[in-house]
Design a protein around this motif. Structure first.
Motif, PDB file in Angstrom:
ATOM      1  N   ALA A   1       0.832  -1.198   0.000  1.00  0.00           N
ATOM      2  CA  ALA A   1       0.000   0.000   0.000  1.00  0.00           C
ATOM      3  C   ALA A   1       0.872   1.255   0.000  1.00  0.00           C
TER       4      ALA A   1
ATOM      5  N   GLN B   1      -8.627  -3.448  -4.698  1.00  0.00           N
ATOM      6  CA  GLN B   1      -8.226  -2.397  -5.636  1.00  0.00           C
ATOM      7  C   GLN B   1      -6.951  -1.659  -5.214  1.00  0.00           C
ATOM      8  N   ILE B   2      -6.001  -2.403  -4.660  1.00  0.00           N
ATOM      9  CA  ILE B   2      -4.698  -1.832  -4.321  1.00  0.00           C
ATOM     10  C   ILE B   2      -3.699  -2.279  -5.392  1.00  0.00           C
TER      11      ILE B   2
ATOM     12  N   GLN C   1      -9.474  -0.339   7.779  1.00  0.00           N
ATOM     13  CA  GLN C   1      -9.254  -0.970   6.477  1.00  0.00           C
ATOM     14  C   GLN C   1      -8.198  -2.065   6.560  1.00  0.00           C
TER      15      GLN C   1
ATOM     16  N   VAL D   1      -0.986   4.386  -1.321  1.00  0.00           N
ATOM     17  CA  VAL D   1      -2.342   4.225  -0.776  1.00  0.00           C
ATOM     18  C   VAL D   1      -2.271   4.269   0.751  1.00  0.00           C
ATOM     19  N   SER D   2      -3.069   5.131   1.343  1.00  0.00           N
ATOM     20  CA  SER D   2      -3.100   5.257   2.795  1.00  0.00           C
ATOM     21  C   SER D   2      -4.260   4.430   3.343  1.00  0.00           C
ATOM     22  N   LEU D   3      -3.955   3.478   4.209  1.00  0.00           N
ATOM     23  CA  LEU D   3      -4.978   2.605   4.789  1.00  0.00           C
ATOM     24  C   LEU D   3      -5.232   2.976   6.241  1.00  0.00           C
TER      25      LEU D   3
END
Length: 435
Positions: free
Chosen positions: A314, A359-360, A325, A319-321
């Motif tokens: 991520a 969708q990562i 999440q 992408v920040s989770l």
């Protein structure tokens, strides 16, 4: 002195493999067949050894109710421990942020290969998993090395023997003999371990280069730090609860642990680990059930790795989770990772498929593929240690662990290995004594 002699040569092979891989990488890469041949030799042992050990262990006691009781306790313990591994992995990943600062995306493996991985577990479900547990042919299960299917067949076979009684005595005598033969067979195969380890290590270093340790030090360091924390906390506490010394246990399983680490193969270490745990005081039936089942349900090191790998991928993709999440993804990973332990690069396959589902971007998986052998060595070793501890916990839970046998085995192991690191521990450690 046999074990000490073999362990010495395993260390020599390990060092030699590193040197050859670093100095003459082109030659080192050609050594891979040595590792492949050794692993194939080990695989030919596992099916008959597991079948004979499990059937003799269960049918020898004749207690049908015990099977279900042990099964429930085993799965419960596995779920608790793997959940703890999951949270330790998440904690370390959020602390170290292993994906930040890695900008070198050159020489990535073909992303088409990663895309193929991502489709391997897309449609996995509980119903498919439970259906796959039941073999259509035990011969096929043995040929494919499907441990869970072999366990299911062995349990039903043992139940049938218990029902028949004395009429099955010739079969029991045959299986008892087969057990002894396969353990001796294992000793013969283990003599080739240094050759196989040399091939595995030299190939790993030769194909990746020593420089890979520097370029990806953050992700490698994060994983190994998390694995050490897991062993030092979770497995240490589990050993304390059942009143055994984790240090002593690690010493007696030193040889299979080295095999697991250097070959990055659980199968390479399984036969020897089963033999040692039986000598350590765990009943044959529990060893035969818990160890192979653990390679489906109790992959502590792999679960922990997946937690770190998700955060890594991520962060690589920007992408920040949120924590919520992350937990949702981890739950999905725990479900999809069951039942496919025999597939090569299983952790990456599960990771790629799950990331795609959420969708990562999977570019991080491409990076991990390049260093997966180095990561796999650590997580496979912890998988082995975790399953060895599990056999003791379940045996103690069933009040069947033999503490006297453990003390005798530890004492004999110390003498044979001439261990000078902690000789006083075995004389004074009261944790060996059943409270």
């Amino acid at each position: 002195m046999k074990n000490s002699f073999l362990t010495f040569w395993i260390f020599i092979a390990l060092v030699a493999g590193i040197v050859v891989g670093a100095v003459v990488p082109d030659f080192a890469v050609k050594m891979h067949p040595l590792a492949a041949i050794f692993l194939r030799m080990v695989k030919m042992i596992i099916a008959p050894l597991l079948f004979a050990t499990l059937v003799v262990g269960i049918a020898g006691h004749g207690d049908v109710k015990k099977i279900g009781r042990v099964g429930i306790k085993t799965i419960l313990y596995f779920e608790i421990v793997t959940t703890l591994a999951l949270f330790i992995g998440l904690g370390v990943a959020n602390l170290t942020n292993p994906g930040y600062g890695i900008t070198n995306a050159a020489n990535l493996p073909n992303l088409d290969k990663i895309s193929q991985m991502s489709s391997a577990v897309q449609h996995n479900s509980f119903s498919e998993f439970f259906t796959s547990m039941v073999p259509t042919s035990v011969i096929q299960s043995m040929a494919e090395g499907n441990l869970l299917q072999i366990v299911v067949f062995s349990i039903f076979f043992a139940l049938a023997i218990c029902t028949i009684g004395k009429k099955a005595k010739p079969v029991m005598d045959l299986l008892n003999s087969l057990c002894q033969i396969m353990f001796k067979f294992t000793e013969f195969v283990m003599l080739f371990a240094p050759i196989g380890i040399f091939g595995a290590i030299s190939y790993t270093i030769g194909s990746n280069g020593i420089g890979v340790l520097v370029n990806y030090a953050k992700i490698i360091g994060s994983l190994y730090f998390a694995l050490i924390v897991f062993v030092a906390l979770v497995l240490f506490i589990a050993c304390k609860i059942v009143k055994i010394s984790l240090r002593a246990l690690l010493q007696v399983i030193e040889e299979p642990a080295l095999l697991a680490f250097t070959t990055a193969s659980s199968e390479a270490a399984l036969p020897k680990a089963m033999e040692i745990m039986e000598k350590f005081g765990v009943p044959k039936s529990i060893v035969g059930f818990v160890m192979p089942t653990g390679y489906t349900f109790n992959l502590d090191g792999s679960t922990l790795y997946l937690a770190i790998a998700v955060i890594f991928c991520a962060q690589i993709a920007g992408v920040s989770l949120t924590i919520e999440q992350q937990l949702i993804i981890m739950f999905a990973l725990m479900v999809t990772s069951k039942g496919i332990a025999g597939i090569p690069r299983v952790a990456l396959i599960v990771l790629a498929g799950t990331l795609t589902s959420f969708q990562i971007p999977i570019i991080g998986v491409a990076i991990l593929l390049g260093i997966d052998q180095l990561l796999d060595m650590g997580r496979t070793t912890v998988n082995l240690i975790g399953n060895c501890v599990a056999t003791v916990v379940i045996a103690r839970w069933e009040n069947e662990f033999d503490y006297d046998k453990m003390e005798r085995f530890i004492s004999s192991s110390v003498e044979k290995l001439e261990c000078k690191s902690y000789p006083d521990n075995f004389d004074t450690d009261t944790s060996f004594n059943q409270g």
